[in-house]
Design an enzyme around this catalytic site. Structure first.
Site, short mmCIF file in Angstrom:
data_model
loop_
_atom_site.label_atom_id
_atom_site.label_comp_id
_atom_site.label_asym_id
_atom_site.label_seq_id
_atom_site.Cartn_x
_atom_site.Cartn_y
_atom_site.Cartn_z
NE ARG A 47 -2.18 -1.36 3.46
CZ ARG A 47 -2.43 -0.97 4.70
NH1 ARG A 47 -3.46 -0.20 4.95
NH2 ARG A 47 -1.66 -1.35 5.70
CG ASN A 65 -3.96 -4.41 3.12
OD1 ASN A 65 -3.34 -4.29 2.07
ND2 ASN A 65 -3.38 -4.39 4.30
#
Length: 123
Positions: A47, A65
């Site tokens: 990320r 996520n």
């Protein structure tokens, strides 16, 4: 009008200074894409990697996520910048493994609700 809005952006990839129009100026050329990245993509800084890459490209959107162990991305920007992001997503950060990249085009109107690129909460 577009020429007045051009600016110089330097990407960390070392490709030098590339003139690109601002997000608002190219509103007519904005695309919105949804990506689902599968593989070893959680717990490896994926990320943060996406956030850095997308921010350098001046994209709008988010990364998060999923409960299934994947990473999901929605990004809005020019065709060229989204192609660069796609390339980065396929590679991923060190320690990751991208097994599959699923991509969907979203309606251009989705771009209106997107702000500066951000990381959304973890599951």
């Amino acid at each position: 009008m577009i020429l007045n809005a051009l600016r110089c952006s330097t990407h960390s990839r070392g490709d030098g200074c590339t003139p690109r129009a601002s997000f608002e100026t190219l509103a007519f050329a904005i695309m919105v894409l949804h990506f689902l990245i599968q593989g070893r993509v959680q717990g490896v800084g994926f990320r943060w990697f996406v956030h850095r890459e997308a921010s350098e490209l001046d994209l709008r959107g988010w990364v998060r996520n999923t409960e299934d162990g994947d990473v999901e991305v929605v990004a809005a920007g020019s065709t060229e910048d989204l192609a660069e992001l796609r390339k980065s997503l396929r590679q991923g950060p060190r320690g990751s493994r991208v097994d599959r990249l699923i991509e969907h085009y979203l309606d251009e109107s989705e771009a209106k609700s997107l702000n500066a690129f951000r990381i959304e909460g973890a599951w």
